[in-house]
Design a protein around this motif. Sequence first.
Motif, PDB file in Angstrom:
ATOM      1  N   ASP A   1      14.717   6.411  -4.637  1.00  0.00           N
ATOM      2  CA  ASP A   1      13.298   7.273  -4.914  1.00  0.00           C
ATOM      3  C   ASP A   1      12.307   5.960  -4.328  1.00  0.00           C
ATOM      4  N   ASP A   2      12.249   4.502  -4.168  1.00  0.00           N
ATOM      5  CA  ASP A   2      11.941   4.145  -3.648  1.00  0.00           C
ATOM      6  C   ASP A   2      11.233   4.092  -2.247  1.00  0.00           C
ATOM      7  N   LYS A   3      12.713   4.051  -1.711  1.00  0.00           N
ATOM      8  CA  LYS A   3      12.749   4.501  -0.256  1.00  0.00           C
ATOM      9  C   LYS A   3      12.259   5.637   0.070  1.00  0.00           C
ATOM     10  N   THR A   4      12.096   6.654  -0.977  1.00  0.00           N
ATOM     11  CA  THR A   4      11.437   8.172   0.045  1.00  0.00           C
ATOM     12  C   THR A   4       9.729   8.346  -0.485  1.00  0.00           C
TER      13      THR A   4
ATOM     14  N   ALA B   1       8.249   5.606   0.135  1.00  0.00           N
ATOM     15  CA  ALA B   1       7.307   4.590   1.142  1.00  0.00           C
ATOM     16  C   ALA B   1       7.047   5.126   2.417  1.00  0.00           C
ATOM     17  N   ARG B   2       8.589   6.613   2.216  1.00  0.00           N
ATOM     18  CA  ARG B   2       7.687   7.207   3.439  1.00  0.00           C
ATOM     19  C   ARG B   2       7.079   8.198   3.522  1.00  0.00           C
ATOM     20  N   ASP B   3       6.651   8.606   2.004  1.00  0.00           N
ATOM     21  CA  ASP B   3       5.560   9.075   1.827  1.00  0.00           C
ATOM     22  C   ASP B   3       4.147   8.408   1.766  1.00  0.00           C
ATOM     23  N   PHE B   4       4.466   7.542   1.515  1.00  0.00           N
ATOM     24  CA  PHE B   4       3.400   6.094   1.169  1.00  0.00           C
ATOM     25  C   PHE B   4       2.548   6.345   2.871  1.00  0.00           C
ATOM     26  N   LEU B   5       3.230   5.701   4.244  1.00  0.00           N
ATOM     27  CA  LEU B   5       3.414   5.304   4.827  1.00  0.00           C
ATOM     28  C   LEU B   5       2.593   7.171   6.089  1.00  0.00           C
ATOM     29  N   ILE B   6       3.598   8.118   5.477  1.00  0.00           N
ATOM     30  CA  ILE B   6       2.953   8.964   6.232  1.00  0.00           C
ATOM     31  C   ILE B   6       1.897   9.410   5.805  1.00  0.00           C
ATOM     32  N   ASP B   7       1.472   9.249   4.690  1.00  0.00           N
ATOM     33  CA  ASP B   7       0.154   9.627   3.844  1.00  0.00           C
ATOM     34  C   ASP B   7      -0.873   9.010   4.571  1.00  0.00           C
ATOM     35  N   HIS B   8      -0.934   7.468   4.415  1.00  0.00           N
ATOM     36  CA  HIS B   8      -1.120   6.449   5.157  1.00  0.00           C
ATOM     37  C   HIS B   8      -2.124   6.552   6.263  1.00  0.00           C
ATOM     38  N   LEU B   9      -1.377   6.887   7.704  1.00  0.00           N
ATOM     39  CA  LEU B   9      -1.335   7.603   8.972  1.00  0.00           C
ATOM     40  C   LEU B   9      -1.746   8.574   8.961  1.00  0.00           C
ATOM     41  N   THR B  10      -1.529   9.445   8.265  1.00  0.00           N
ATOM     42  CA  THR B  10      -2.542  10.144   8.856  1.00  0.00           C
ATOM     43  C   THR B  10      -3.988  10.966   7.941  1.00  0.00           C
ATOM     44  N   ARG B  11      -3.981   9.905   7.546  1.00  0.00           N
ATOM     45  CA  ARG B  11      -5.794   9.378   7.137  1.00  0.00           C
ATOM     46  C   ARG B  11      -6.503   9.652   8.005  1.00  0.00           C
TER      47      ARG B  11
END
Length: 151
Positions: A136-139, A141-151
Amino acid sequence: MSDNFSELATWAAPLLAKLNGSARRQLMRELAKGLRKRQSDRIKAQQNVDGSAYVPRKPQRLIRSKQGRIKQTLFNKLTKASHLKIAITDGSVAVGFDGRTARIARVHQLGLRDKVSRYRNEYDYPKRELLGFSDDDKTWARDFLIDHLTR
């Protein structure tokens, strides 16, 4: 799952390389704060990384009972930011303990033998995983990076 984020790091490395230094450090700081919050919440919930409950504390012998006493859970103070430290560089993030807190946490994390106090006998502590990364932590972190990089 492996204990590290090597797959996530290889996927995110080219994207992070395109960010300038200050933007990358800001991203790493936000990621570290989120990971610290997740670790802290799991410790407060008294759960190992795999979701199982901690081995309960050994019953304490009380000389006298105090009325109205609120019993604290294991590692109550370790969840505070003053103990759960963040270390950030341009390419990495670390969440952990330092000093005396790190020694105590290591004994519980690995289930080692240690003295209860200065004048008492040694005790084999049961393994209680304070820090670690679940699927769950890995998921997250991946979602956090995607959200941050798409902003």
